[in-house]
Scaffold this motif. Sequence first.
Motif, short mmCIF file in Angstrom:
data_model
loop_
_atom_site.label_atom_id
_atom_site.label_comp_id
_atom_site.label_asym_id
_atom_site.label_seq_id
_atom_site.Cartn_x
_atom_site.Cartn_y
_atom_site.Cartn_z
N SER A 47 22.36 -32.62 -60.70
CA SER A 47 21.71 -31.62 -59.85
C SER A 47 22.36 -31.52 -58.48
N LYS A 48 23.50 -32.21 -58.28
CA LYS A 48 24.26 -32.18 -57.02
C LYS A 48 23.54 -32.91 -55.89
N LYS A 49 22.50 -33.68 -56.22
CA LYS A 49 21.80 -34.43 -55.19
C LYS A 49 22.54 -35.72 -54.89
N LEU A 50 22.22 -36.32 -53.74
CA LEU A 50 22.86 -37.55 -53.32
C LEU A 50 22.41 -38.70 -54.22
N THR A 51 23.34 -39.55 -54.61
CA THR A 51 23.00 -40.76 -55.36
C THR A 51 22.92 -41.93 -54.39
N TYR A 52 22.13 -42.97 -54.77
CA TYR A 52 21.86 -44.07 -53.85
C TYR A 52 22.23 -45.41 -54.50
N HIS A 53 22.97 -46.22 -53.72
CA HIS A 53 23.52 -47.46 -54.24
C HIS A 53 23.29 -48.58 -53.22
N ILE A 251 33.12 -36.89 -41.60
CA ILE A 251 34.21 -36.34 -42.37
C ILE A 251 33.63 -35.38 -43.40
N SER A 252 34.32 -34.30 -43.65
CA SER A 252 33.85 -33.32 -44.62
C SER A 252 34.77 -33.33 -45.84
N ILE A 253 34.16 -33.42 -47.01
CA ILE A 253 34.91 -33.50 -48.26
C ILE A 253 35.16 -32.09 -48.80
N PRO A 254 36.41 -31.68 -48.97
CA PRO A 254 36.68 -30.35 -49.52
C PRO A 254 36.35 -30.28 -51.00
N SER A 255 35.86 -29.13 -51.43
CA SER A 255 35.48 -28.96 -52.83
C SER A 255 36.68 -29.00 -53.76
N SER A 256 37.88 -28.78 -53.21
CA SER A 256 39.09 -28.75 -54.06
C SER A 256 39.39 -30.09 -54.70
N ILE A 257 38.91 -31.19 -54.12
CA ILE A 257 39.19 -32.51 -54.70
C ILE A 257 37.92 -33.20 -55.18
N SER A 258 36.77 -32.53 -55.06
CA SER A 258 35.51 -33.17 -55.43
C SER A 258 35.41 -33.44 -56.92
N ARG A 260 38.01 -34.48 -58.75
CA ARG A 260 38.94 -35.54 -59.11
C ARG A 260 38.28 -36.91 -59.11
N LEU A 261 37.45 -37.17 -58.10
CA LEU A 261 36.80 -38.45 -57.96
C LEU A 261 35.56 -38.31 -57.10
N SER A 262 34.73 -39.35 -57.07
CA SER A 262 33.50 -39.31 -56.29
C SER A 262 33.74 -39.91 -54.91
N PHE A 263 32.93 -39.46 -53.95
CA PHE A 263 33.06 -39.93 -52.57
C PHE A 263 31.72 -40.52 -52.12
N ILE A 264 31.78 -41.78 -51.70
CA ILE A 264 30.59 -42.52 -51.28
C ILE A 264 30.75 -42.90 -49.81
N ALA A 265 29.67 -42.76 -49.04
CA ALA A 265 29.70 -43.10 -47.62
C ALA A 265 28.77 -44.26 -47.33
N SER A 266 29.22 -45.18 -46.49
CA SER A 266 28.39 -46.32 -46.09
C SER A 266 27.32 -45.88 -45.11
N VAL A 267 26.13 -46.42 -45.27
CA VAL A 267 25.01 -46.19 -44.35
C VAL A 267 24.52 -47.54 -43.88
N PHE A 288 29.36 -35.40 -49.55
CA PHE A 288 29.49 -36.70 -50.20
C PHE A 288 28.66 -36.70 -51.48
N ASN A 289 29.10 -37.50 -52.45
CA ASN A 289 28.36 -37.61 -53.71
C ASN A 289 27.25 -38.64 -53.63
N GLY A 290 27.45 -39.69 -52.83
CA GLY A 290 26.46 -40.75 -52.80
C GLY A 290 26.45 -41.51 -51.50
N ALA A 291 25.41 -42.34 -51.33
CA ALA A 291 25.23 -43.16 -50.14
C ALA A 291 25.25 -44.63 -50.55
N PHE A 292 26.11 -45.40 -49.91
CA PHE A 292 26.19 -46.85 -50.10
C PHE A 292 25.29 -47.48 -49.04
N LEU A 293 24.09 -47.85 -49.42
CA LEU A 293 23.09 -48.38 -48.49
C LEU A 293 23.37 -49.86 -48.26
#
Length: 378
Positions: A47-53, A251-258, A260-267, A288-293
Amino acid sequence: MHLSNTIALFLLLSIHQYDTISALSITESSRAQTARSRLTEAFRSPSKKLTYHPELVLPEPSDPTALLLRASEVTKLSGVVRTKAKANAVFVEGTVDALTPMGKEQENARGNFPGPVPIVYSLVDQDSLGSTLEQLSSVDGVEGVLLPFFGGKEIDSVDSFMDVASGSGALADNCGAIWEAGLQPIPEIVLSPESEWSEDDVVRLVDAVKDTCGGLDPVSIVFTNGEAADNEETTDTDNDDDDDEPSTPKISIPSSISKRLSFIASVRATAGGGRMNAATSQLSSCNFNGAFLRADCVPGYRLNPDLNVVGGFWSAAIGDLKSLKSKSFSFRSKVKLEKDVPMEWMNYQKDIMDSGALGGAGGGGGDLNPDAGDYKGF
């Protein structure tokens, strides 16, 4: 004669292409491909929502009795993260022996509902990678290894990344060893908080990471804001200044490479005052695809390593971050070590129910007592 030369050239190119594909297949084993599929599913929401890890730091008890009880506590924590917190994946720091009961619990849940949560092992000492991979080979449930690039050195541009990477040839060997072990290497890159990254810069950076890994895209990249290291010791939960910018990568993730792989950001925002909600909301707007908590989100986690308390916190925190309900409720997120943990956990659940966090008609509220560990929202 011209037709014969054309056919010969076509066959030569076909053989070269086959050799390239074969090389990539050798680099990533079939078990590693399974791990890539599982992690991709965990890191991306349909659903394009943020995933949580969440990040779980498993303690190493010095007391023999506590060491014997650790296996049951880790098993219980694993079940809580899977069934109550409903995390998408977990990053675990600790010894492989401490991790083993969690891997077994997750693997035993395969085929059930809720199913297993992929485990990513956080590698602290890269010099011990060989022995660590040998131990991880006998642990079920582990799908990836978090690999901090350049020892956590901050990167402020693609050029600086290339300069540092030129002297880090071991990274390609490390990534290859992880793939050969049937796991997925997940690079962690620390970005300088003052740096500015355009979409073109991000594309170049991802290509540089691919080259550094040995020519194969990693399943995901974790971006961490370097500013978090400066604020790591600042855990004053009584600070009412909620207007501070979240310590998340800008940082903003361009859709052109989204794709290819997932992008996770530290919180690393400490719970309370809606700081975690503000940080994760910023990530969604940056694609971003997910949040690294990180474990820093747990108030006082360094002083209170009680795994029961940690499991209860992540159950409440991730549930709130995923919820679309009002965030104007209060909860108690700290349990002191000298208190009876089962009774405090029962009271902890009752506080959440009475606060209206689950959508009750009352809407929650009441007076907050920060000295006792009360926090408003996540």
